[in-house]
Write an enzyme that holds these catalytic residues in place. Structure first.
Site, PDB file in Angstrom:
ATOM      1  N   LYS A  15       0.832  -1.217   0.000  1.00 40.18           N
ATOM      2  CA  LYS A  15       0.000   0.000   0.000  1.00 40.18           C
ATOM      3  C   LYS A  15       0.866   1.266   0.000  1.00 40.18           C
ATOM      4  O   LYS A  15       0.608   2.189  -0.765  1.00 40.18           O
ATOM      5  CB  LYS A  15      -0.884   0.070   1.250  1.00 40.18           C
ATOM      6  CG  LYS A  15      -1.829  -1.076   1.442  1.00 40.18           C
ATOM      7  CD  LYS A  15      -2.742  -0.826   2.637  1.00 40.18           C
ATOM      8  CE  LYS A  15      -2.045  -0.659   3.962  1.00 40.18           C
ATOM      9  NZ  LYS A  15      -1.389  -1.866   4.486  1.00 40.18           N
ATOM     10  N   ARG A  90      -8.853   0.845   9.517  1.00 42.97           N
ATOM     11  CA  ARG A  90      -8.355  -0.471   9.895  1.00 42.97           C
ATOM     12  C   ARG A  90      -9.324  -1.199  10.822  1.00 42.97           C
ATOM     13  O   ARG A  90      -9.076  -2.364  11.156  1.00 42.97           O
ATOM     14  CB  ARG A  90      -7.033  -0.309  10.653  1.00 42.97           C
ATOM     15  CG  ARG A  90      -5.791  -0.592   9.817  1.00 42.97           C
ATOM     16  CD  ARG A  90      -4.623  -0.219  10.692  1.00 42.97           C
ATOM     17  NE  ARG A  90      -3.426  -0.938  10.419  1.00 42.97           N
ATOM     18  CZ  ARG A  90      -2.360  -0.384   9.823  1.00 42.97           C
ATOM     19  NH1 ARG A  90      -2.403   0.831   9.350  1.00 42.97           N
ATOM     20  NH2 ARG A  90      -1.263  -1.077   9.682  1.00 42.97           N
ATOM     21  N   ARG A 128      11.974  -5.342   4.267  1.00 43.06           N
ATOM     22  CA  ARG A 128      11.624  -3.944   4.095  1.00 43.06           C
ATOM     23  C   ARG A 128      12.621  -2.999   4.781  1.00 43.06           C
ATOM     24  O   ARG A 128      13.052  -3.245   5.892  1.00 43.06           O
ATOM     25  CB  ARG A 128      10.224  -3.717   4.665  1.00 43.06           C
ATOM     26  CG  ARG A 128       9.685  -2.355   4.328  1.00 43.06           C
ATOM     27  CD  ARG A 128       8.222  -2.374   4.254  1.00 43.06           C
ATOM     28  NE  ARG A 128       7.636  -2.339   5.580  1.00 43.06           N
ATOM     29  CZ  ARG A 128       6.337  -2.169   5.768  1.00 43.06           C
ATOM     30  NH1 ARG A 128       5.522  -2.033   4.749  1.00 43.06           N
ATOM     31  NH2 ARG A 128       5.855  -2.146   6.983  1.00 43.06           N
ATOM     32  N   ARG A 161      12.225  -0.856  10.260  1.00 43.41           N
ATOM     33  CA  ARG A 161      11.279  -0.327  11.243  1.00 43.41           C
ATOM     34  C   ARG A 161      11.195  -1.259  12.437  1.00 43.41           C
ATOM     35  O   ARG A 161      11.262  -2.470  12.289  1.00 43.41           O
ATOM     36  CB  ARG A 161       9.897  -0.209  10.589  1.00 43.41           C
ATOM     37  CG  ARG A 161       9.669   1.129   9.953  1.00 43.41           C
ATOM     38  CD  ARG A 161       8.423   1.166   9.145  1.00 43.41           C
ATOM     39  NE  ARG A 161       7.290   0.483   9.764  1.00 43.41           N
ATOM     40  CZ  ARG A 161       6.094   0.432   9.193  1.00 43.41           C
ATOM     41  NH1 ARG A 161       5.875   1.004   8.039  1.00 43.41           N
ATOM     42  NH2 ARG A 161       5.101  -0.203   9.782  1.00 43.41           N
ATOM     43  N   ARG A 172       1.097  -7.964  13.953  1.00 50.88           N
ATOM     44  CA  ARG A 172       0.426  -7.045  13.028  1.00 50.88           C
ATOM     45  C   ARG A 172      -0.472  -7.810  12.054  1.00 50.88           C
ATOM     46  O   ARG A 172      -1.564  -7.354  11.713  1.00 50.88           O
ATOM     47  CB  ARG A 172       1.474  -6.225  12.256  1.00 50.88           C
ATOM     48  CG  ARG A 172       2.152  -5.202  13.148  1.00 50.88           C
ATOM     49  CD  ARG A 172       3.399  -4.637  12.517  1.00 50.88           C
ATOM     50  NE  ARG A 172       3.126  -3.932  11.295  1.00 50.88           N
ATOM     51  CZ  ARG A 172       3.998  -3.807  10.295  1.00 50.88           C
ATOM     52  NH1 ARG A 172       5.188  -4.358  10.385  1.00 50.88           N
ATOM     53  NH2 ARG A 172       3.678  -3.133   9.226  1.00 50.88           N
TER      54      ARG A 172
HETATM   55  P1  AMP Z   1       1.544   1.008   9.063  1.00 50.18           P
HETATM   56  O1  AMP Z   1       2.718   1.883   8.782  1.00 50.18           O
HETATM   57  O2  AMP Z   1       0.321   1.408   8.304  1.00 50.18           O
HETATM   58  O3  AMP Z   1       1.857  -0.465   8.913  1.00 50.18           O
HETATM   59  O4  AMP Z   1       1.164   1.232  10.616  1.00 50.18           O
HETATM   60  C1  AMP Z   1       2.097   0.978  11.631  1.00 50.18           C
HETATM   61  C2  AMP Z   1       1.397   0.936  12.982  1.00 50.18           C
HETATM   62  O5  AMP Z   1       0.760   2.190  13.233  1.00 50.18           O
HETATM   63  C3  AMP Z   1       0.289  -0.095  13.115  1.00 50.18           C
HETATM   64  O6  AMP Z   1       0.793  -1.391  13.435  1.00 50.18           O
HETATM   65  C4  AMP Z   1      -0.530   0.514  14.243  1.00 50.18           C
HETATM   66  O7  AMP Z   1       0.112   0.338  15.503  1.00 50.18           O
HETATM   67  C5  AMP Z   1      -0.471   1.995  13.920  1.00 50.18           C
HETATM   68  N1  AMP Z   1      -1.564   2.394  12.993  1.00 50.18           N
HETATM   69  C6  AMP Z   1      -1.435   2.871  11.723  1.00 50.18           C
HETATM   70  N2  AMP Z   1      -2.625   3.134  11.185  1.00 50.18           N
HETATM   71  C7  AMP Z   1      -3.548   2.805  12.129  1.00 50.18           C
HETATM   72  C8  AMP Z   1      -4.968   2.830  12.166  1.00 50.18           C
HETATM   73  N3  AMP Z   1      -5.693   3.223  11.112  1.00 50.18           N
HETATM   74  N4  AMP Z   1      -5.576   2.413  13.307  1.00 50.18           N
HETATM   75  C9  AMP Z   1      -4.870   2.016  14.385  1.00 50.18           C
HETATM   76  N5  AMP Z   1      -3.535   1.955  14.407  1.00 50.18           N
HETATM   77  C10 AMP Z   1      -2.865   2.349  13.292  1.00 50.18           C
END
Ligand code: AMP
Length: 232
Positions: A15, A90, A128, A161, A172
């Site tokens: 994404k 989410r 990554r 990360r 996750r």
């Molecule tokens: P991402 O970079 O989108 O994989 O997000 C990394 C982390 O940020 C996730 O594992 C959550 O802890 C938090 N996070 C990101 N977007 C959301 C969301 N829409 N709702 C809740 N937590 C989020």
């Protein structure tokens, strides 16, 4: 017309990479809740301190927190012609919040679900790398930087990360299965505009062509031309 695209898919489905390519094509901002939350953590502000442990554990930040962040970001001037959401919604609560927000403004979104095989996801997440300064994503296998470990755009040393460690990756993916995947059914039930694309084996550029074709064939503005490389 506001061009609202929601990129939906599991962690590692591509994404973020697609959104950063697509923003050049559509000329609308890429809004990533993960990137926004990481920025707060980097700044060390009150919100960053509140969400750091949750993010490092690979669990989801509270709905009200992300709903508010997104709403404030969507109110900014550069998002008025459109936006690409990455990592939001989410949960069902977030999806209801977003749908209400869009409907109250007469904005019709397009949800693009990037479907990727589970084994491919695990391999991708483990490879990554991200630039800590500009956020550009790379993958040691499928999308390496020109010089190993160094960002093509600003020369920063790339990092893994915190939440791309193996135990956190598993957490996750579990969160995705239990909280996020059911949203596909939600979008269908509510008659939202949902398109599914198999994203397991395509390069980011090939996938971008498919995504742009999908958007081009659905939007009145005609197809956009993907004239950028994955590194941009
Ligand atoms: P991402 O970079 O989108 O994989 O997000 C990394 C982390 O940020 C996730 O594992 C959550 O802890 C938090 N996070 C990101 N977007 C959301 C969301 N829409 N709702 C809740 N937590 C989020």
């Amino acid at each position: 017309m506001t061009q609202a695209v929601v990129l939906f898919g599991s962690p590692g489905s591509g994404k973020g990479t697609q959104a950063s390519l697509l923003k050049n094509c559509l000329k609308v901002p890429h809004i990533s809740t993960g990137d926004m939350l990481r920025e707060h953590i980097r700044e060390g502000n009150a919100l960053g301190v509140r969400v750091a442990a949750t993010m490092h554990a690979g669990t989801l930040v509270r709905d009200e927190v992300v709903d508010q962040l997104v709403e404030a970001r969507l109110a900014e001037a550069d998002a008025q012609a459109g936006f690409i959401l990455d990592g939001y919604p989410r949960t069902r609560e977030q999806a209801e919040h977003l749908v209400g927000w869009l409907d109250s403004r007469g904005i019709r979104e397009l949800v693009i679900h990037l479907i990727v095989d589970y084994n491919v996801i695990v391999t991708r997440l483990a490879g990554r790398r991200q630039c800590p300064r500009c956020g550009t994503l790379y993958n040691t296998l499928s999308n390496p930087s020109r010089v190993e470990g160094v960002c093509d755009l600003d020369g920063q040393a790339l990092v893994v990360r915190d939440d791309d460690r193996e135990s956190v990756i598993r957490q996750r993916l579990e969160e995705y299965e239990s909280q996020s995947r059911p949203l596909i059914e939600f979008f269908r039930e509510k008659g939202r505009h949902l398109v599914e694309i198999d994203a397991s084996h395509e390069t980011p550029e090939a996938l971008l062509v498919q995504v742009c074709r999908t958007i081009g064939s659905l939007e009145a503005g005609g197809p956009c031309e993907p004239a950028v490389s994955a590194a941009e």
